[in-house]
Design a protein around this motif. Structure first.
Motif, short mmCIF file in Angstrom:
data_model
loop_
_atom_site.label_atom_id
_atom_site.label_comp_id
_atom_site.label_asym_id
_atom_site.label_seq_id
_atom_site.Cartn_x
_atom_site.Cartn_y
_atom_site.Cartn_z
N UNK A 166 10.06 -18.34 11.30
CA UNK A 166 10.59 -17.06 11.77
C UNK A 166 11.96 -16.74 11.20
N UNK A 167 12.78 -17.76 10.98
CA UNK A 167 14.13 -17.48 10.49
C UNK A 167 14.15 -17.00 9.04
N UNK A 168 13.02 -17.19 8.30
CA UNK A 168 13.00 -16.77 6.90
C UNK A 168 12.26 -15.44 6.67
N UNK A 169 11.64 -14.90 7.71
CA UNK A 169 10.95 -13.61 7.54
C UNK A 169 11.95 -12.49 7.18
N UNK A 170 13.12 -12.41 7.85
CA UNK A 170 14.12 -11.41 7.40
C UNK A 170 14.57 -11.64 5.96
N UNK A 171 14.55 -12.90 5.52
CA UNK A 171 14.95 -13.19 4.14
C UNK A 171 13.95 -12.59 3.16
N UNK A 172 12.64 -12.73 3.48
CA UNK A 172 11.62 -12.12 2.62
C UNK A 172 11.82 -10.61 2.57
N UNK A 173 12.05 -9.99 3.74
CA UNK A 173 12.26 -8.54 3.78
C UNK A 173 13.48 -8.15 2.95
N UNK A 174 14.53 -8.91 3.06
CA UNK A 174 15.74 -8.61 2.30
C UNK A 174 15.48 -8.68 0.80
N UNK A 230 0.85 -1.19 0.00
CA UNK A 230 0.00 0.00 0.00
C UNK A 230 0.89 1.25 0.00
N UNK A 231 0.47 2.29 -0.71
CA UNK A 231 1.29 3.52 -0.77
C UNK A 231 1.31 4.25 0.56
N UNK A 232 2.40 4.96 0.81
CA UNK A 232 2.58 5.77 2.01
C UNK A 232 2.84 7.22 1.61
N UNK A 233 2.76 8.15 2.57
CA UNK A 233 3.04 9.56 2.26
C UNK A 233 4.49 9.74 1.78
N UNK A 234 4.74 10.79 1.01
CA UNK A 234 6.10 11.05 0.51
C UNK A 234 7.11 11.12 1.66
N UNK A 235 8.28 10.56 1.41
CA UNK A 235 9.34 10.57 2.40
C UNK A 235 9.31 9.42 3.38
N UNK A 236 8.38 8.49 3.20
CA UNK A 236 8.25 7.39 4.16
C UNK A 236 9.25 6.26 3.91
N UNK A 237 9.77 6.15 2.69
CA UNK A 237 10.70 5.08 2.39
C UNK A 237 9.99 3.74 2.23
N UNK A 238 10.65 2.65 2.61
CA UNK A 238 10.08 1.30 2.54
C UNK A 238 9.81 0.81 3.96
N UNK A 239 8.59 0.44 4.22
CA UNK A 239 8.21 -0.09 5.54
C UNK A 239 7.79 -1.56 5.36
N UNK A 240 8.39 -2.44 6.16
CA UNK A 240 8.08 -3.87 6.07
C UNK A 240 7.39 -4.31 7.36
N UNK A 241 6.24 -5.00 7.21
CA UNK A 241 5.44 -5.43 8.36
C UNK A 241 5.22 -6.94 8.28
N UNK A 242 5.44 -7.61 9.38
CA UNK A 242 5.22 -9.06 9.45
C UNK A 242 3.87 -9.34 10.13
N UNK A 243 2.93 -9.95 9.38
CA UNK A 243 1.64 -10.34 9.95
C UNK A 243 1.33 -11.81 9.65
N UNK A 244 2.38 -12.59 9.61
CA UNK A 244 2.22 -14.03 9.39
C UNK A 244 1.74 -14.68 10.68
N UNK A 245 0.75 -15.59 10.56
CA UNK A 245 0.24 -16.31 11.73
C UNK A 245 0.41 -17.81 11.50
N UNK A 246 0.54 -18.52 12.58
CA UNK A 246 0.59 -19.97 12.52
C UNK A 246 1.89 -20.53 11.98
N UNK A 247 2.91 -19.72 11.83
CA UNK A 247 4.20 -20.21 11.38
C UNK A 247 4.23 -20.62 9.93
N UNK A 248 3.31 -20.03 9.10
CA UNK A 248 3.30 -20.39 7.68
C UNK A 248 4.66 -20.09 7.03
N UNK A 249 5.27 -19.03 7.47
CA UNK A 249 6.65 -18.75 7.06
C UNK A 249 7.49 -18.82 8.33
#
Length: 738
Positions: A578-586, A557-576
């Motif tokens: 935990x050790x691979x969530x930083x990999x997705x963000x990267x 979703x778009x953010x206001x100008x100057x916000x950069x890139x924001x990454x949010x983790x909302x995974x439930x039940x361990x579908x991904x």
């Protein structure tokens, strides 16, 4: 000043160092390109005996021997020093380029000089005086620098001498046009077949004598009755102008009462008013005819320089500090004072190496002594090789240029100029001082280069030498700026104009052996999402051995100008896991840096990881990085992607008569004018916001629109969405029509 007995002795080219500051005159020649500054310099050198009748110095060359670039460009592109001797004085003439692209050389000449000669050509339209020359006049007026005006090209005049002096009075005199008046009137001979009458002499308004140059040498004669009547009216106006500037308040009363003020008193008051910078005489000059010993008006001009222009003792020296910025008492022009000298120009000679033109403001500079070099690198944390601007260095040979020779000097006293060899660590603008008492002079103002020139090495061999060549260019010329643009990965040389850029490329080739290719300058665009979107990244491969397995689902979703890139983790039940969530963000951030449509960085979005799948054996850090990148690209394919362009805040200072064309031009560049305000000197400051992609060549275009009178500055404001039709063209250029 032509009204005093002249007992000069020509130096016959023997330009030796001055013994005391009072015997030095430092004069800069200022004028429009083609006004005749260099020709005037040569004529003064002939009259002073520095060259022979053929215009040659003892080594067979001329004092104005151009370098290869000047020959090719057919114009002066650099500051040159021509030392003369006249009547026991040393005169340092500083001939400056007249073209606006080389204003840095002009500013260096102004810094080194104590007075200015403004050269105005009668062969040019009278309106040509009103351009960049008027801006320099105002700069000189702001610091109180004495100024005089020399009219050239009278033999091919489009504008009459009297008319031109009136134009100069209205342009340069400000509220007091009688502060700009002629000292002499030209005398004309019989018109030739082309209709132009030759200038044969000058009529001295104070002395009421005719100075006849028709024989090739200056001869005095009384005026005939017709000449006397023409002199009378101009003489009365000149006398009133001089008396108005006199420190003797009784002179005006005596003059109005009918007293005859003696010429010696008038000349003395005139010289004092010129030295104070409150009166600006107009003179005429022309080069000598073939075989003649003196050019018309050159004796009068040399007498003005030696009698009316100030010594280096009179102007206030620039402020000094310690290299760390601690204030120090103001220095004075004293040969026995602490050493303070400034590098006003740096050049490279293929045989001698680096040569620095130095103005000594205090103390005495001697060869082979060790001095301390301080410079702008200390004040500018981004300056490359900053350590090179705080070092001790041994002074090489001291000399003065004359033709192709460098004539050696034993010392240089305060107030004088000289060339110093092999100052390898000093750049233009740096200060030389005692190693036991380091000092730093306040810098002089330089224009900001605003024309970008993106370059790349032509070959691998050129690539190895490019960095050093560019660094040396920038060290010699402070009006160039070197940028390594991290956003566009381009090497950009910022210049003042096209001619300035051409000279830079030629110097890279001829001096430093570097061949470069000019490439289109890129503007740092960005991308962002226009609406919310979702994407699924699936990276599954089985190749018989260890496989790769990663699936992730994201929302963007778009953010206001100057916000950069924001990454949010909302995974439930361990579908991904935990050790691979930083990999997705990267992976998401890596793809955002590469762009999703046209190859520009993605900004101002929130990426939310919602779901995914993993394999107990085949999932890995690399697999989830790839899946994150694929998910972002898929999300981008299902929504509008805006290209964001940088917008600059632009301030344009322009004469009132050009405000309309400037504002119309800015609107044509998709600019928004946000305000105007009046500025001194019948000028207007226009403030606007303009996309940077539209002002790459504005430095050149504004000069054309405003006839050389406009200036502008720019600063980054923000990124904002690019219009769709413009964005489509950019995408097409990048090979993507989406």
């Amino acid at each position: 000043m032509g009204d005093k007995a002249s007992a000069h002795t020509g130096a016959a080219g023997r330009a030796t160092t001055a013994d005391r500051p009072s015997s030095v005159r430092n004069v800069v020649l200022v004028g429009h390109s083609g006004s005749g500054k260099t020709t005037l310099t040569e004529a003064l050198a002939l009259t002073a005996g520095a060259v022979n009748r053929a215009g040659r110095v003892e080594d067979g060359g001329t004092i104005s021997d151009y370098d290869e670039i000047e020959h090719r460009q057919q114009r002066s592109v650099q500051l040159s020093l021509v030392p003369l001797e006249w009547d026991g004085y040393k005169i340092n003439l500083l001939d400056t380029p007249g073209y606006a692209d080389f204003v840095g050389e002009l500013r260096a000449g102004l810094r080194a000089a104590d007075a200015a000669l403004f050269v105005v050509s009668a062969a040019q339209e009278s309106g040509a005086v009103a351009g960049a020359t008027r801006a320099v006049w105002e700069e000189c007026a702001a610091v109180g620098m004495p100024r005089a005006i020399v009219v050239t090209h009278l033999e091919t005049a489009r504008t009459g001498y009297e008319e031109l002096t009136e134009v100069c009075g209205s342009l340069f005199g400000g509220d007091d046009p009688d502060a700009v008046l002629p000292l002499y009137l030209p005398q004309y001979g019989t018109p030739g077949p082309d209709g132009h009458a030759p200038v044969t002499g000058l009529a001295g308004l104070l002395s009421q004598k005719i100075y006849d140059y028709s024989s090739g040498e200056r001869k005095e004669a009384p005026p005939d009755p017709g000449q006397a009547s023409l002199i009378g009216e101009a003489r009365n106006r000149l006398i009133e102008g001089i008396i108005a500037e006199s420190e003797d308040e009784t002179l005006m009363d005596r003059y109005l009462a009918g007293d005859d003020i003696d010429v010696a008193t008038l000349v003395d008051d005139l010289e004092k008013a010129v030295a104070r910078g409150t009166f600006h005489p107009v003179l005429a000059a022309a080069p000598a005819a073939p075989g003649a010993r003196q050019g018309l008006g050159t004796v009068e001009l040399l007498e003005l320089i030696t009698g009316g222009f100030p010594t280096p003792l009179e102007p206030e020296c620039p402020q000094v500090t310690t290299p760390q910025g601690a204030p120090r008492p103001r220095i004075s022009c004293d040969p026995d004072g602490p050493l303070v000298a400034e590098v006003v120009k740096t050049a490279s000679d293929p045989y001698v190496g680096r040569i620095s033109l130095v103005r000594v403001f205090s103390g005495t500079l001697r060869p082979d002594e060790t001095v301390h070099v301080s410079g702008h690198g200390l004040a500018d944390p981004g300056h490359e090789d900053q350590d090179l601007h705080e070092a001790d260095e041994r002074v090489g040979a001291l000399s003065v240029p004359f033709g192709k020779q460098q004539r050696p000097l034993g010392r240089v006293v305060a107030g004088d100029l000289a060339c110093v060899a092999k100052l390898t660590r000093a750049e233009t603008g740096d200060t030389l001082s005692s190693k036991d008492d380091p000092l730093l002079m306040e810098p002089w103002p330089m224009p900001d280069p605003l024309l970008p020139l993106a370059v790349q090495a032509h070959s691998k061999a050129d690539e190895d030498r490019l960095s050093q060549g560019l660094s040396r260019l920038v060290a010699e010329d402070p009006t160039m700026r070197l940028e390594q643009n991290r956003a566009t990965h381009q090497v950009v040389l910022w210049c003042l104009g096209e001619a300035h850029a051409d000279v830079a490329l030629e110097r890279l080739r001829s001096r430093y052996g570097v061949q470069v290719d000019v490439v289109p300058h890129k503007v740092a665009l960005r991308e962002t999402f226009g609406d919310s979107s979702a994407g699924r990244g699936r990276h599954v491969k089985q190749s018989g051995g260890h496989g790769q397995y990663a699936i992730c689902e994201i929302e963007v979703e778009p953010l206001p100008p100057g916000s950069g890139i924001e990454f949010v983790d909302k995974v439930v039940g361990g579908a991904v896991p935990r050790q691979f969530i930083p990999s997705v963000e990267k992976g998401v951030r890596a793809q955002a840096a590469r762009g999703v449509v046209a190859g520009y960085p993605l900004v101002d979005v929130r990426v939310t990881l919602r779901d995914g799948k993993a394999h107990s054996v085949d999932s890995s850090d690399a697999a989830f990085q790839t899946a994150g990148a694929l998910a972002l690209r898929e999300a981008a394919g299902d929504t509008r992607i805006h290209l964001l362009e940088p917008v600059a805040e632009v301030q344009v200072l322009v004469s009132d008569e050009y405000v309309g064309p400037v504002m119309s031009d800015l609107s044509g560049r998709r600019g928004r004018v946000v305000g105007t305000e009046q500025a001194p000197g019948s000028r207007t400051l226009v403030r606007a916001e303009v996309p940077e992609i539209e002002i790459g060549r504005y430095a050149v275009d504004l000069r054309s629109i405003s006839h050389g009178t406009g200036r502008f500055s720019r600063s980054y404001a923000r990124h904002e969405p690019m219009p769709p039709q413009v964005a489509d063209r950019v995408r097409d250029l990048n090979g993507n029509g989406r």
